[in-house]
Design a protein around this motif. Structure first.
Motif, PDB file in Angstrom:
ATOM      1  N   UNK A   1       0.769  -0.818   0.071  1.00 37.28           N
ATOM      2  CA  UNK A   1       0.523  -0.300  -0.351  1.00 37.28           C
ATOM      3  C   UNK A   1       1.078   1.360   0.026  1.00 37.28           C
ATOM      4  N   UNK A   2       0.729   1.627  -0.183  1.00 33.62           N
ATOM      5  CA  UNK A   2       1.187   3.815  -0.620  1.00 33.62           C
ATOM      6  C   UNK A   2       2.664   3.230  -1.278  1.00 33.62           C
ATOM      7  N   UNK A   3       3.018   1.946  -2.056  1.00 35.60           N
ATOM      8  CA  UNK A   3       4.338   1.935  -3.205  1.00 35.60           C
ATOM      9  C   UNK A   3       4.975   2.059  -1.956  1.00 35.60           C
ATOM     10  N   UNK A   4       4.608   0.804  -0.615  1.00 33.09           N
ATOM     11  CA  UNK A   4       5.540   0.499   0.670  1.00 33.09           C
ATOM     12  C   UNK A   4       5.893  -0.552   0.117  1.00 33.09           C
ATOM     13  N   UNK A   5       5.579  -1.142  -1.042  1.00 33.83           N
ATOM     14  CA  UNK A   5       6.204  -2.784  -1.345  1.00 33.83           C
ATOM     15  C   UNK A   5       6.761  -2.233  -2.983  1.00 33.83           C
ATOM     16  N   UNK A   6       6.455  -1.037  -3.311  1.00 31.70           N
ATOM     17  CA  UNK A   6       7.061  -0.868  -5.059  1.00 31.70           C
ATOM     18  C   UNK A   6       8.131  -1.313  -5.237  1.00 31.70           C
ATOM     19  N   UNK A   7       8.564  -2.324  -5.489  1.00 27.42           N
ATOM     20  CA  UNK A   7       9.890  -2.947  -5.943  1.00 27.42           C
ATOM     21  C   UNK A   7      10.502  -2.819  -7.395  1.00 27.42           C
ATOM     22  N   UNK A   8      11.505  -3.106  -7.389  1.00 29.10           N
ATOM     23  CA  UNK A   8      12.322  -2.130  -9.321  1.00 29.10           C
ATOM     24  C   UNK A   8      11.832  -3.409 -10.106  1.00 29.10           C
ATOM     25  N   UNK A   9      11.553  -4.461  -9.924  1.00 26.92           N
ATOM     26  CA  UNK A   9      10.677  -5.546 -10.265  1.00 26.92           C
ATOM     27  C   UNK A   9       9.427  -4.869 -11.374  1.00 26.92           C
ATOM     28  N   UNK A  10       8.903  -4.428 -10.501  1.00 24.84           N
ATOM     29  CA  UNK A  10       7.161  -3.564 -10.846  1.00 24.84           C
ATOM     30  C   UNK A  10       7.491  -2.911 -11.313  1.00 24.84           C
ATOM     31  N   UNK A  11       8.223  -2.003 -11.594  1.00 26.34           N
ATOM     32  CA  UNK A  11       8.206  -0.632 -11.871  1.00 26.34           C
ATOM     33  C   UNK A  11       8.635  -1.089 -13.882  1.00 26.34           C
ATOM     34  N   UNK A  12       9.587  -1.628 -13.487  1.00 27.69           N
ATOM     35  CA  UNK A  12       9.616  -2.388 -14.953  1.00 27.69           C
ATOM     36  C   UNK A  12       8.446  -3.223 -16.139  1.00 27.69           C
ATOM     37  N   UNK A  13       8.353  -3.621 -14.704  1.00 23.19           N
ATOM     38  CA  UNK A  13       7.325  -4.411 -15.527  1.00 23.19           C
ATOM     39  C   UNK A  13       5.314  -3.838 -16.116  1.00 23.19           C
ATOM     40  N   UNK A  14       5.358  -2.609 -15.353  1.00 22.45           N
ATOM     41  CA  UNK A  14       4.324  -1.724 -15.922  1.00 22.45           C
ATOM     42  C   UNK A  14       4.763  -1.169 -16.655  1.00 22.45           C
ATOM     43  N   UNK A  15       5.970  -0.244 -17.049  1.00 18.86           N
ATOM     44  CA  UNK A  15       6.178   0.474 -18.127  1.00 18.86           C
ATOM     45  C   UNK A  15       6.549  -0.279 -19.410  1.00 18.86           C
ATOM     46  N   UNK A  16       7.172  -1.907 -18.859  1.00 15.38           N
ATOM     47  CA  UNK A  16       6.881  -2.519 -20.175  1.00 15.38           C
ATOM     48  C   UNK A  16       5.715  -3.046 -20.752  1.00 15.38           C
ATOM     49  N   UNK A  17       5.051  -3.150 -19.224  1.00 13.81           N
ATOM     50  CA  UNK A  17       3.736  -4.252 -20.320  1.00 13.81           C
ATOM     51  C   UNK A  17       2.475  -3.804 -19.684  1.00 13.81           C
ATOM     52  N   UNK A  18       2.081  -2.471 -19.181  1.00 17.20           N
ATOM     53  CA  UNK A  18       1.221  -1.869 -18.615  1.00 17.20           C
ATOM     54  C   UNK A  18       1.272  -0.860 -19.338  1.00 17.20           C
ATOM     55  N   UNK A  19       2.565   0.343 -19.804  1.00 16.13           N
ATOM     56  CA  UNK A  19       2.484   1.505 -20.115  1.00 16.13           C
ATOM     57  C   UNK A  19       3.249   1.224 -21.871  1.00 16.13           C
ATOM     58  N   UNK A  20       3.869  -0.071 -21.858  1.00 18.63           N
ATOM     59  CA  UNK A  20       4.095   0.035 -22.885  1.00 18.63           C
ATOM     60  C   UNK A  20       5.317   0.291 -23.979  1.00 18.63           C
ATOM     61  N   UNK A  21       6.382   1.139 -23.201  1.00 14.79           N
ATOM     62  CA  UNK A  21       7.169   2.410 -23.228  1.00 14.79           C
ATOM     63  C   UNK A  21       8.174   0.765 -22.981  1.00 14.79           C
ATOM     64  N   UNK A  22       8.412  -0.071 -24.001  1.00 13.15           N
ATOM     65  CA  UNK A  22       9.868  -1.377 -24.602  1.00 13.15           C
ATOM     66  C   UNK A  22      11.108  -0.480 -23.719  1.00 13.15           C
TER      67      UNK A  22
END
Length: 299
Positions: free
Chosen positions: A245-266
């Motif tokens: 909650x509130x990005x308390x567990x927002x690990x770097x791997x999740x950031x990469x995943x969201x940029x690649x497969x949610x925002x599609x910014x490969x």
């Protein structure tokens, strides 16, 4: 001379056969490892997205990451906290269990098998789903605590507890590290302990001055492998909390995943990946440098 030419022909035939045997492995490495590795590096200098057009933008992705991306430093902070909790916890817990299981008592093989079981379970996603049910507000842990009159704890919904909670899972799966420690402890020469006992050393001194130095190379290996794994952690935090909650567990791997497969910014995600690669290399280098002070080899 004739026998020499025959030998050369035989060796060249054997060499060719060996190359043929390893060709499937080489093909797998080239197609599934080296090619994606190089391609992601090229993508990190482009604006690659879901559109057909790809433009070379140089270092712009890297500049934006460090200067404009508000989540980047949050990811770095959370990931470092996770690594600093999970890696020592897993290595030390594995060492403790290995020491306990190194004793020769009746039925010890059964306990060794039981302690190793968590590491051979299926995918980390399936294990994470099980743990999510355990840690939820009406989960097993809170039901158990209520027996003693303790109020239910919001393990995954409280920002102050969530990161610590997800660190429990990698610590729980300590079996592989434990097996390596156990093998190393078993290989320590008994004569060293016997000599120390003659000099009046107790079990604690034996552990500090004999066991730890003798198994320090395995300690280094476990530390490196667990650090590399924890820096890349994704599935556990994503399944349990999705970074909250509130990005308390927002690990770097999740950031990469969201940029690649949610925002599609490969291209942007590739740049993030290469920054992670550089961070892992730096951490590995620091561990190796520090190992000169505490790792001892037979020679």
């Amino acid at each position: 001379m004739k026998s020499l030419s025959v030998k050369k022909r035989r060796y060249s035939r054997h060499d060719l056969r060996g190359i043929v045997y390893i060709l499937p492995w080489l093909a797998g490495v080239l197609v599934f490892q080296l090619y994606p590795f190089a391609y992601s590096f090229l993508l990190s200098f482009t604006d690659k997205s879901m559109s057909d057009t790809v433009n070379f933008i140089g270092l712009q992705n890297y500049i934006d990451i460090f200067t404009k991306d508000r989540d980047f430093w949050t990811n770095v902070e959370v990931t470092l906290k996770y690594v600093l909790m999970a890696v020592p916890g897993r290595v030390l817990f594995a060492l403790l269990v290995a020491v306990l299981l190194s004793s020769e008592i009746k039925g010890i093989n059964f306990f060794r098998t039981v302690y190793y079981l968590p590491s051979i379970f299926g995918s980390s996603v399936a294990i994470s789903i099980v743990w999510r049910f355990i840690f939820q507000k009406q989960g097993v842990i809170n039901e158990f605590l209520q027996i003693f009159g303790v109020e239910p704890v919001n393990w995954l919904g409280d920002p102050d507890r969530a990161l610590f909670t997800i660190c429990v899972i990698p610590i729980w799966q300590f079996g592989s590290s434990m097996v390596l420690f156990l093998a190393a402890i078993k290989n320590v020469p008994r004569s060293l302990y016997e000599s120390a006992e003659i000099d009046g050393a107790g079990k604690w001194k034996n552990f500090i001055h004999i066991t730890l130095p003798m198994i320090s190379p395995i300690m280094l290996f476990n530390l490196l492998m667990q650090a590399i794994g924890c820096f890349q952690e994704f599935s556990t935090a994503f399944v349990l909390t999705k970074g909250g909650p509130n990005k308390a567990t927002y690990l770097y791997g999740i950031k990469i995943y969201r940029e690649a497969f949610t925002n599609f910014q490969m291209g942007y995600a590739s740049a993030l990946s290469w920054i992670l690669f550089a961070a892992i290399m730096a951490a590995t280098g620091l561990i190796f440098l520090s190992s000169k002070k505490w790792v001892f080899y037979d020679d």
